[in-house]
Design an enzyme around this catalytic site. Structure first.
Site, PDB file in Angstrom:
ATOM      1  N   GLN A  94      38.737 -28.273 -30.668  1.00 12.75           N
ATOM      2  CA  GLN A  94      39.857 -28.040 -29.757  1.00 12.75           C
ATOM      3  C   GLN A  94      39.373 -28.014 -28.304  1.00 12.75           C
ATOM      4  O   GLN A  94      40.139 -28.299 -27.386  1.00 12.75           O
ATOM      5  CB  GLN A  94      40.536 -26.715 -30.107  1.00 12.75           C
ATOM      6  N   ASN A 100      44.574 -33.100 -38.187  1.00 13.71           N
ATOM      7  CA  ASN A 100      43.225 -33.582 -37.881  1.00 13.71           C
ATOM      8  C   ASN A 100      43.222 -35.054 -37.489  1.00 13.71           C
ATOM      9  O   ASN A 100      42.598 -35.444 -36.498  1.00 13.71           O
ATOM     10  CB  ASN A 100      42.294 -33.371 -39.082  1.00 13.71           C
ATOM     11  N   LYS A 138      39.373 -31.347 -25.329  1.00 22.79           N
ATOM     12  CA  LYS A 138      40.410 -31.948 -24.497  1.00 22.79           C
ATOM     13  C   LYS A 138      40.321 -31.584 -23.026  1.00 22.79           C
ATOM     14  O   LYS A 138      40.434 -32.450 -22.148  1.00 22.79           O
ATOM     15  CB  LYS A 138      41.790 -31.591 -25.052  1.00 22.79           C
ATOM     16  N   SER A 192      38.209 -28.346  12.552  1.00 24.26           N
ATOM     17  CA  SER A 192      37.635 -27.009  12.387  1.00 24.26           C
ATOM     18  C   SER A 192      38.604 -25.980  12.954  1.00 24.26           C
ATOM     19  O   SER A 192      39.291 -26.235  13.944  1.00 24.26           O
ATOM     20  CB  SER A 192      36.295 -26.917  13.113  1.00 24.26           C
ATOM     21  N   GLU A 230      32.987 -35.441   1.291  1.00 16.23           N
ATOM     22  CA  GLU A 230      32.288 -34.269   0.766  1.00 16.23           C
ATOM     23  C   GLU A 230      32.886 -33.820  -0.566  1.00 16.23           C
ATOM     24  O   GLU A 230      32.160 -33.401  -1.480  1.00 16.23           O
ATOM     25  CB  GLU A 230      32.340 -33.142   1.788  1.00 16.23           C
ATOM     26  N   ASN A 264      35.485 -33.548  10.513  1.00 18.62           N
ATOM     27  CA  ASN A 264      34.687 -33.359   9.307  1.00 18.62           C
ATOM     28  C   ASN A 264      35.062 -34.369   8.218  1.00 18.62           C
ATOM     29  O   ASN A 264      36.251 -34.548   7.928  1.00 18.62           O
ATOM     30  CB  ASN A 264      34.880 -31.947   8.754  1.00 18.62           C
ATOM     31  N   SER A 306      46.492 -24.093 -27.981  1.00 18.23           N
ATOM     32  CA  SER A 306      45.988 -25.173 -27.125  1.00 18.23           C
ATOM     33  C   SER A 306      47.105 -25.871 -26.362  1.00 18.23           C
ATOM     34  O   SER A 306      46.854 -26.811 -25.616  1.00 18.23           O
ATOM     35  CB  SER A 306      45.227 -26.199 -27.968  1.00 18.23           C
ATOM     36  N   TYR A 340      36.311 -31.860 -39.558  1.00 13.48           N
ATOM     37  CA  TYR A 340      36.924 -31.230 -38.390  1.00 13.48           C
ATOM     38  C   TYR A 340      36.566 -29.746 -38.346  1.00 13.48           C
ATOM     39  O   TYR A 340      36.547 -29.066 -39.367  1.00 13.48           O
ATOM     40  CB  TYR A 340      38.447 -31.396 -38.420  1.00 13.48           C
ATOM     41  N   LYS A 395      35.415 -30.881  16.352  1.00 12.47           N
ATOM     42  CA  LYS A 395      34.894 -31.333  15.070  1.00 12.47           C
ATOM     43  C   LYS A 395      35.826 -32.328  14.382  1.00 12.47           C
ATOM     44  O   LYS A 395      37.034 -32.219  14.431  1.00 12.47           O
ATOM     45  CB  LYS A 395      34.682 -30.144  14.130  1.00 12.47           C
ATOM     46  N   THR A 448      14.330 -46.903   3.199  1.00 15.83           N
ATOM     47  CA  THR A 448      13.659 -46.363   2.015  1.00 15.83           C
ATOM     48  C   THR A 448      13.126 -44.992   2.435  1.00 15.83           C
ATOM     49  O   THR A 448      12.684 -44.828   3.580  1.00 15.83           O
ATOM     50  CB  THR A 448      12.486 -47.251   1.540  1.00 15.83           C
ATOM     51  N   HIS A 449      13.210 -44.040   1.535  1.00 20.16           N
ATOM     52  CA  HIS A 449      12.822 -42.658   1.854  1.00 20.16           C
ATOM     53  C   HIS A 449      13.640 -42.105   3.030  1.00 20.16           C
ATOM     54  O   HIS A 449      13.198 -41.187   3.718  1.00 20.16           O
ATOM     55  CB  HIS A 449      11.324 -42.556   2.174  1.00 20.16           C
TER      56      HIS A 449
END
Length: 464
Positions: free
Chosen positions: A323, A111, A326, A278, A291, A286, A24, A318, A284, A156-157
Site C-alpha cells: 500500500q 490485489n 502509491k 528579497s 533552485e 533570485n 489509503s 501481495y 535582488k 572542467t573542475h
C-alpha cells in the site's frame, strides 16, 4: 458507509488506529478513473464469457459512468471506513444498481485490481512526462540554434578549460533528455502487461478471457504468472529510477542556471517570470525556480529509495506493505512533471549576455590547447613537446599580465623560434570554437546541424 467487503469473517469493526493506518483512500483516490476503466473492461468480459448476464453488465456500465461523473464533479462522497478506492466504487455501485453491482467483483481481487490500476496510472504519467521532455528538448534546441555561434567558456573542475558555444552547451542537455526519454519508453514497454484476472494470487476458476481485458485497456498482453502479477512493482521502481536520473539532469542544469545568473558570472538573465525578489534587499533577483527544481530532485530520488526499501524483504505474493507504493510514485511523477515544465519555461525565458560570455571564454588562457594543436599541425611537433612549449608560453603571458593573443610574435619566438604569424589565427576564442569540427564538436556549423536535426526529429515525433 460501512465496509462490508470482507466483514463476514469479522464480528467487530477495526480499532480506530487500525482504521487510521489501514486506510489509503486519501491518496489512492488518484486511481479513481483507472479503476473505473478496469471495472468496465471486467464487466464486459464477464458478460462476453457468460459469467454474468448481459443486462447486469449494462447496469454495471451505467452505474460506473454515473460514479465517474460524480467523481469528476467533486460530489462523490469518500469515507475512510471504506479503506480504498476499489471499495468505494464497489459500495457506491451497489447503492446505485443493487445486487447486480455485487457481481462486478467476480473473478478478481483487490490485489489484481490495484496492480492493474497502478500500471494504468504510471503508463499515463510516463506519457505525460515524455510529452513534457519533448517540449523541453524543443526549447533547448530552439535556443541552441539561435546561439550556435555564441561563444562561452567550457569548464572542467569549474575552471575555464576551452571555448565552446552556448548552443553546444544546451545541446548536451538535449542528448541527456533523449536518454531519459529512452529509459521511460523502456519502462513503459515492460509495464504494459495486464495483471487483471490474476485474482488474489492464484488465478481463478472462472472461464475468463484475460486477452480481452488486456486489449481493451491498451496492454500488449496479460501477465504470465499470477503470483508475480499481483506482487510485482518492478514497473514502478523502474519508472522511479528513470525519474530520478531525469531529475538529476534537471538539477545539473538548474545549478548552471543559478551559477550563470549570479553576479560573478553574469552569463544569463531571467525575467520576472522565473525569479523572485528579497523582502529586505530591493536589488535582488533570485533564481528561485531553478533552485526549486534543484531541490525537488531530493524528493524524487527519495521516492525511489522509499519504494525499494518497502519491497526489499517481501515474500510472494501481495503484502499490505505494498500500500506504501502509491504515495512515492504519485509524488515523484507529479513533482518531476512540474520540474520539467519549469525548466522548459526558464530555457525559453533566459537571455544570454553575449559580451560577458565571450569575455569569460577568453579568460584563463582558454586557447592554450589551440596553440598546442597548432604547434603539432604546423611544426610537426610531438604533442608532448607542444604541451611543454605551450606551458612556457602561458607562464610568459601570466608574467606579462596579458592574454595569449596579446603576446608579440617576438615574445613567442623567444620560447619557440619556429612560431610564425599564422599562430594568431588560432588564439582567438571564436576561431577556437570554430576549429572544433570533429563530429560532436562545438563548431557553430556542427551545432546548427545538430539543432536542426533535433528540431526535425521532434517535429516528426509530434506529427506521428
Amino acid at each position: 458507509m460501512d465496509n462490508r467487503m470482507w466483514g463476514g469473517r469479522f464480528s467487530h469493526g477495526p480499532d480506530a488506529i487500525m482504521e487510521e493506518i489501514n486506510a489509503s483512500i486519501d491518496f489512492d483516490k488518484k486511481l479513481f478513473p483507472n479503476d473505473i476503466a478496469a471495472s468496465k473492461a471486467q464487466a464486459r468480459m464477464l458478460a462476453a464469457r457468460g459469467i454474468i448476464a448481459a443486462d447486469d453488465a449494462e447496469k454495471i456500465r451505467e452505474g460506473l459512468d454515473t460514479i465517474l461523473r460524480e467523481f469528476e464533479a467533486g460530489t462523490f462522497t469518500f469515507s475512510r471506513s471504506l479503506e480504498d478506492v476499489h471499495t468505494h466504487i464497489e459500495a457506491r455501485l451497489i447503492e446505485l444498481i443493487g445486487p447486480a453491482g455485487g457481481r462486478l467483483h467476480t473473478a478478481r481481487s483487490r490485489n489484481d485490481q490495484v496492480a492493474t490500476d497502478l500500471r494504468l496510472w504510471v503508463r499515463d504519467a510516463i506519457d505525460a512526462i515524455d510529452a513534457g521532455l519533448a517540449e523541453l528538448q524543443q526549447a533547448l534546441a530552439d535556443k541552441a540554434l539561435e546561439h550556435a555561434a555564441t561563444v562561452m567558456p567550457g569548464f572542467t573542475h569549474l575552471q575555464t578549460a576551452q571555448p565552446v558555444t552556448f548552443g553546444h552547451h544546451l545541446l548536451a542537455y538535449v542528448e541527456m533528455i533523449a536518454r531519459d526519454r529512452g529509459r521511460f519508453a523502456d519502462a513503459r514497454k515492460r509495464l504494459n502487461e495486464s495483471p487483471l484476472g490474476s485474482a488474489a494470487l492464484a488465478g481463478t476458476s472462472f472461464p475468463i478471457d484475460r486477452d480481452q481485458t488486456a486489449a481493451e485497456l491498451g496492454f500488449d498482453r496479460p501477465t504470465a504468472n499470477s503470483l508475480d502479477a499481483v506482487s510485482d512493482r518492478d514497473f514502478a521502481v523502474e519508472t522511479l529510477a528513470a525519474a530520478s536520473l531525469c531529475a538529476v539532469h534537471l538539477s545539473r542544469f538548474a545549478e548552471e542556471i543559478v551559477v550563470w545568473s549570479s553576479a560573478g558570472f553574469g552569463f544569463i538573465r531571467l525575467s520576472d517570470r522565473f525569479t523572485t525578489g528579497s523582502s529586505i534587499m530591493p536589488q535582488k533577483r533570485n533564481p528561485d525556480a531553478a533552485e526549486l527544481v534543484r531541490a525537488k530532485t531530493g524528493r524524487i530520488v527519495g521516492s525511489l529509495t522509499t519504494l525499494l526499501i518497502v519491497l526489499k524483504g517481501l515474500p510472494l505474493a501481495y503484502q499490505k506493505d505494498m500500500q506504501e507504493d502509491k504515495e512515492p510514485v504519485f509524488d515523484a511523477m507529479e513533482t518531476l512533471n512540474l520540474a520539467i515544465t519549469a525548466t522548459a519555461g526558464m530555457v525559453a525565458d533566459m537571455e544570454p549576455d553575449k559580451a560577458a560570455m565571450r569575455k569569460a571564454a577568453g579568460a584563463a588562457y582558454s586557447t592554450a590547447t589551440d596553440l598546442a594543436d597548432w604547434l603539432v599541425q604546423s611544426l610537426d611537433m610531438p604533442f608532448r613537446e607542444a604541451h611543454g612549449v605551450t606551458g612556457r608560453v602561458v607562464r610568459s603571458a601570466e608574467e606579462a599580465g596579458r592574454p595569449l593573443h596579446r603576446l608579440t610574435l617576438e615574445e613567442l619566438q623567444v620560447i619557440e623560434p619556429r612560431i610564425t604569424p599564422e599562430v594568431f589565427s588560432v588564439l582567438g576564442v571564436s576561431q577556437s570554437a570554430s576549429s572544433r569540427t570533429s563530429f560532436g564538436g562545438t563548431a557553430p556549423n556542427n551545432v546548427r546541424k545538430q539543432a536542426r536535426r533535433w528540431l526535425a526529429r521532434l517535429k516528426k515525433e509530434a506529427g506521428a
